[in-house]
Write an enzyme that holds these catalytic residues in place. Structure first.
Site, PDB file in Angstrom:
ATOM      1  N   GLY A   1     -64.858 -36.228 -65.146  1.00 35.88           N
ATOM      2  CA  GLY A   1     -65.390 -35.277 -66.128  1.00 35.88           C
ATOM      3  C   GLY A   1     -64.293 -34.630 -66.944  1.00 35.88           C
ATOM      4  O   GLY A   1     -63.445 -35.314 -67.536  1.00 35.88           O
ATOM      5  N   THR A   2     -64.285 -33.309 -66.944  1.00 33.70           N
ATOM      6  CA  THR A   2     -63.365 -32.565 -67.808  1.00 33.70           C
ATOM      7  C   THR A   2     -61.913 -32.661 -67.353  1.00 33.70           C
ATOM      8  O   THR A   2     -61.019 -32.233 -68.088  1.00 33.70           O
ATOM      9  CB  THR A   2     -63.767 -31.082 -67.866  1.00 33.70           C
ATOM     10  OG1 THR A   2     -63.693 -30.533 -66.549  1.00 33.70           O
ATOM     11  CG2 THR A   2     -65.169 -30.911 -68.430  1.00 33.70           C
TER      12      THR A   2
ATOM     13  N   GLU B   1     -62.796 -26.013 -59.013  1.00 32.82           N
ATOM     14  CA  GLU B   1     -64.139 -26.594 -59.101  1.00 32.82           C
ATOM     15  C   GLU B   1     -65.173 -25.784 -58.305  1.00 32.82           C
ATOM     16  O   GLU B   1     -66.310 -26.229 -58.146  1.00 32.82           O
ATOM     17  CB  GLU B   1     -64.128 -28.048 -58.628  1.00 32.82           C
ATOM     18  CG  GLU B   1     -63.209 -28.958 -59.422  1.00 32.82           C
ATOM     19  CD  GLU B   1     -63.574 -29.066 -60.897  1.00 32.82           C
ATOM     20  OE1 GLU B   1     -64.609 -28.517 -61.325  1.00 32.82           O
ATOM     21  OE2 GLU B   1     -62.803 -29.707 -61.635  1.00 32.82           O
TER      22      GLU B   1
HETATM   23  N1  PCA Z   1     -64.368 -31.709 -63.309  1.00 33.27           N
HETATM   24  C1  PCA Z   1     -64.330 -32.629 -62.222  1.00 33.27           C
HETATM   25  C2  PCA Z   1     -65.742 -32.697 -61.764  1.00 33.27           C
HETATM   26  C3  PCA Z   1     -66.518 -32.498 -62.998  1.00 33.27           C
HETATM   27  C4  PCA Z   1     -65.565 -31.820 -63.921  1.00 33.27           C
HETATM   28  O1  PCA Z   1     -65.784 -31.483 -65.074  1.00 33.27           O
HETATM   29  C5  PCA Z   1     -63.874 -33.976 -62.722  1.00 33.27           C
HETATM   30  O2  PCA Z   1     -63.439 -34.116 -63.878  1.00 33.27           O
HETATM   31  O3  PCA Z   1     -63.967 -34.931 -61.951  1.00 33.27           O
END
Ligand code: PCA
Length: 147
Positions: A8-9, A82
């Protein structure tokens, strides 16, 4: 050392990637691009348009991301970042490395941040397979510094 798969981000080019590069948090060494062996629903949800991998293996799509070898300090930092275990839970999963090299196709056990504590309606959201905060879905991520 532990391996973390980010989808993800935290990926390269995404809004929170910088936290993996900040030596004050520990170390993170890029190991390669990969996809989950199992499909999962990767949805964009919540008031900040946050990506979530729902802990419903077998549904959704095989999810693309990046594998990092992280030290204990970075692992603890990421757990806090997280909001694990409340928002996400750090869970083991098998991913398949991409690429032409000797490692391409190899299956690797990693941690990833998924959630089993999501509102039931999230399971009906559209599933993505390669998250991009600027993607055609139009659900722009609201960065933490803007909240
Ligand atoms: N950060 C973590 C979990 C989802 C997010 O936005 C990632 O990038 O894996």
């Amino acid at each position: 050392m532990a391996r973390v798969f980010v989808y993800g981000t935290l990926k390269r080019g995404q809004p929170n990637h910088g936290v993996l590069l900040d030596g004050a948090h520990g170390s993170a060494a890029f190991q390669g691009r990969a996809r989950t062996l199992e499909p999962y629903p990767l949805v964009i949800a919540g008031e900040h348009n946050t990506p979530y991998l729902l802990q419903l293996p077998g549904r959704g799509r095989r999810v693309a991301g990046e594998v990092y070898a992280v030290d204990e300090q970075m692992l603890r930092f990421l757990d806090g970042f997280e909001d694990c275990p409340d928002r996400y839970q750090r869970t083991p999963a098998t991913v398949v490395l991409e690429g032409e090299g000797a490692a391409g196709g190899a299956q690797v056990r990693c941690f990833l941040y998924s959630t089993a504590t999501f509102p039931p309606e999230w399971a009906r959201l559209p599933c993505h397979d390669d998250y991009d905060s600027q993607g055609a879905h139009g659900l722009r991520y609201n960065p933490r510094e803007c909240r």
